[in-house]
Design a protein around this motif. Structure first.
Motif, PDB file in Angstrom:
ATOM      1  N   PHE B 155      43.431  37.980  39.026  1.00 37.60           N
ATOM      2  CA  PHE B 155      44.361  38.950  39.367  1.00 37.60           C
ATOM      3  C   PHE B 155      43.686  40.163  39.508  1.00 37.60           C
ATOM      4  N   ALA B 156      42.165  40.563  39.342  1.00 42.76           N
ATOM      5  CA  ALA B 156      42.006  42.338  39.704  1.00 42.76           C
ATOM      6  C   ALA B 156      42.112  42.176  41.139  1.00 42.76           C
ATOM      7  N   THR B 158      44.352  40.696  43.040  1.00 41.64           N
ATOM      8  CA  THR B 158      45.769  40.681  43.585  1.00 41.64           C
ATOM      9  C   THR B 158      46.505  41.828  43.112  1.00 41.64           C
ATOM     10  N   PHE B 159      46.191  42.337  42.370  1.00 41.76           N
ATOM     11  CA  PHE B 159      46.475  43.538  41.348  1.00 41.76           C
ATOM     12  C   PHE B 159      46.565  44.837  42.608  1.00 41.76           C
ATOM     13  N   ASP B 160      44.406  45.191  42.704  1.00 42.56           N
ATOM     14  CA  ASP B 160      44.412  46.115  43.231  1.00 42.56           C
ATOM     15  C   ASP B 160      42.805  46.088  44.242  1.00 42.56           C
ATOM     16  N   SER B 162      41.113  47.615  45.964  1.00 38.20           N
ATOM     17  CA  SER B 162      40.123  48.827  46.383  1.00 38.20           C
ATOM     18  C   SER B 162      39.771  49.025  44.780  1.00 38.20           C
ATOM     19  N   PHE B 163      40.308  48.928  43.609  1.00 37.87           N
ATOM     20  CA  PHE B 163      39.681  48.638  42.435  1.00 37.87           C
ATOM     21  C   PHE B 163      39.091  47.315  42.052  1.00 37.87           C
ATOM     22  N   LYS B 165      36.878  46.185  44.293  1.00 36.17           N
ATOM     23  CA  LYS B 165      36.018  46.507  45.165  1.00 36.17           C
ATOM     24  C   LYS B 165      34.413  47.523  44.676  1.00 36.17           C
ATOM     25  N   ALA B 166      35.470  47.983  44.298  1.00 40.15           N
ATOM     26  CA  ALA B 166      34.706  49.634  43.370  1.00 40.15           C
ATOM     27  C   ALA B 166      33.542  48.739  41.448  1.00 40.15           C
TER      28      ALA B 166
END
Lengths: 238, 276
Positions: B155-156, B158-160, B162-163, B165-166
């Motif tokens: 989910f993370a 797929t959704f975003d 860059s976030f 990764k951070a």
């Protein structure tokens, strides 16, 4: 007050060139730093560097142990794909707690409670079950900040947070960021194009143009040549 | 009719294999469609066609050649999509056409355009061998394990990206795993569904579910269910009316897409009435 991030003479860059050179600055607990500069001045590179996605090519970057443990909250620029993503607000906010989970496979009760409290603080608790793509730009923004707060409580890094928001949502946004900063002592590092507002809100300004053109208090920045140029006619009128 | 269908061993294999493939394609499809990577599925099916035809023309093991080639192609397509150096839709179109052409030339130089080529293009119900069914079972086990245990990370990512990764998620690794599983799904599925139609198994269930459901979890569940139901309906129709299996399944998927679309419209209308 302890220091969260210390950069001394840091260079950040890619294979062939450095996008940011010789940067010296620090972010303290409860700080409010705004990074301004023209397009391509190295702002996004700096953000990547602070998040640890990019290794400094020179100088030293120190991150407080506190921060290493809890991580940094990050609000990336919104992508087009996100605007019509089928996800409930709760799912989005909870995904911020991923880094706390370590190697466990599912979220614990505390992490769920944390997501609830983050939504509470941003006033979107009643939207928890709603679909992210049906929210207004301002509400989406709050959901993403709640997610960032789930990831870390001490430092938020915001990348161009007001792009695409309507004027009312922008004022609301600055309002609750200020509240987080003053009342909950969350340090803020904000990259922004919205210089006029940024200078009014932030405590410190960093003006980048690959090198540091200005680093100091927001009040002093208004008096400098770069500051006046960047702020435009507004200051000249006064 | 169902008992009659199940009395043919090849049909039972096709049903089991097809259900597993549809399920994998649908789950992977949710992530691919939401990340705007739908075209990768289409590109890979053409690469898979080229690899299979060349392997058959040269007398090599079809799956032994095409699975590694398509996995490699998946890496490559992901790379150009990520780096943004080349327009990725154009690059995919170019690779699709080239591998299609290579496959056709290789076949016509050796055996001529035989039934093999036609069945790779449009699929064949006879394609599932017992070995293929075992591979499908292995693949779906891998996909299900990934989705059960890494659901939140998927989910993370797929959704975003860059976030994610951070916050320390290994985004690259997830993209690679999803690309590899997609590649294997496509190679296994295209023999039955056909190179022209296999990508619909990836795209349709996700798009269908997104019209009605509003949370990621519901979309994932619904995509899996829609894929399996549509596959069975398509197969039954194909048996009853003697239509090609792949095409019948795609039409069933289209039917579900339109039905879900209508349901979403009606719900909106009713909500409007309620609010008045």
């Amino acid at each position: 007050m302890s220091t969260l991030i210390t950069c001394s003479h840091v260079d950040f860059g890619y294979e062939d060139h450095d996008a940011v050179t010789d940067l010296t600055m620090e972010v303290e607990e409860g700080d409010y730093l705004c990074v301004v500069g023209a397009n391509g001045a190295g702002k996004s590179t700096l953000v990547k560097g602070l998040l640890g996605l990019l290794r400094p090519t020179g100088g030293s970057l120190e991150v407080a142990d506190d921060l290493k443990r809890t991580g940094i909250g990050y609000l990336p620029q919104q992508t087009a794909a996100q605007k019509d993503f089928p996800a409930s607000v709760r799912e989005v906010v909870l995904s911020g707690a991923l880094s706390r989970r370590g190697r466990r496979f599912f979220y614990s009760r505390e992490e769920k409670a944390m997501a609830d409290s983050a939504m509470e603080r941003l006033g979107i608790r009643q939207l928890a079950g709603r679909c992210y793509r049906e929210l207004s730009g301002g509400q989406q923004q709050r959901a993403l900040i709640a997610r960032a707060l789930c990831a870390a409580g001490k430092l938020l890094i915001l990348d161009e947070p007001v792009t695409g928001l309507d004027p009312q949502a922008i004022q609301d946004f600055y309002g609750f960021i200020r509240r987080l900063n003053r009342e909950e002592k969350v340090a803020i590092v904000m990259v922004s194009h919205d210089v006029a507002n940024a200078v009014g809100q932030a405590r410190k300004i960093l003006h980048l143009q690959q090198k540091t053109l200005f680093y100091g208090s927001a009040r002093d920045y208004k008096e400098t040549r770069q500051g006046r140029e960047f702020l435009g006619g507004e200051e000249a009128d006064k | 009719m169902i008992a009659e269908m199940l009395s043919y061993p090849f049909l039972v294999r096709a049903l089991i294999g097809g259900i597993l493939i549809s399920l994998c394609a649908a789950l992977l499809g949710v992530s691919l469609v939401l990340k705007r990577y739908s075209m990768i599925g289409d590109g890979l099916s053409h690469v898979s066609f080229g690899a299979l035809s060349i392997a058959v023309a040269a007398g090599w093991a079809p799956l032994g050649v095409s699975i590694p080639v398509v996995v490699f192609a998946a890496f490559f397509l992901l790379r150009i999509t990520e780096s943004g150096k080349m327009k990725s839709d154009a690059a995919i179109a170019m690779i699709s056409a080239s591998s299609l052409a290579a496959g056709i030339v290789a076949t016509s130089l050796t055996t001529g355009m035989t039934t093999d080529v036609s069945s790779y293009m449009f699929g064949s119900i006879l394609a599932m061998s017992p070995g293929d069914v075992r591979l499908c079972a292995g693949l779906s086990a891998a996909v299900l394990i990934l989705f059960v245990f890494c659901y939140d990370r998927i989910f993370a990512v797929t959704f975003d990206e860059s976030f994610a990764k951070a916050t320390g998620v290994n985004v690259r690794a997830y993209n690679v795993v999803i690309a590899v599983l997609t590649a294997v799904t496509i190679v296994l599925g295209m023999q039955m569904m056909g190179a022209m139609m296999i990508s619909s198994l990836i795209i349709f269930p996700a798009l269908t579910s997104m019209q009605v459901f509003k949370s990621f979890r519901a979309v994932v569940w619904s995509s899996g269910a829609v894929a399996v139901v549509c596959f069975c309906v398509g197969m039954a129709a194909s048996y009853r009316f003697s239509t090609p299996a792949g095409a019948s399944v795609v039409l069933a998927d289209l039917g579900a897409f339109l039905a879900f679309g209508a349901a979403a419209k009606i719900r909106l209308r009713l909500k409007g009435l309620w609010d008045q």
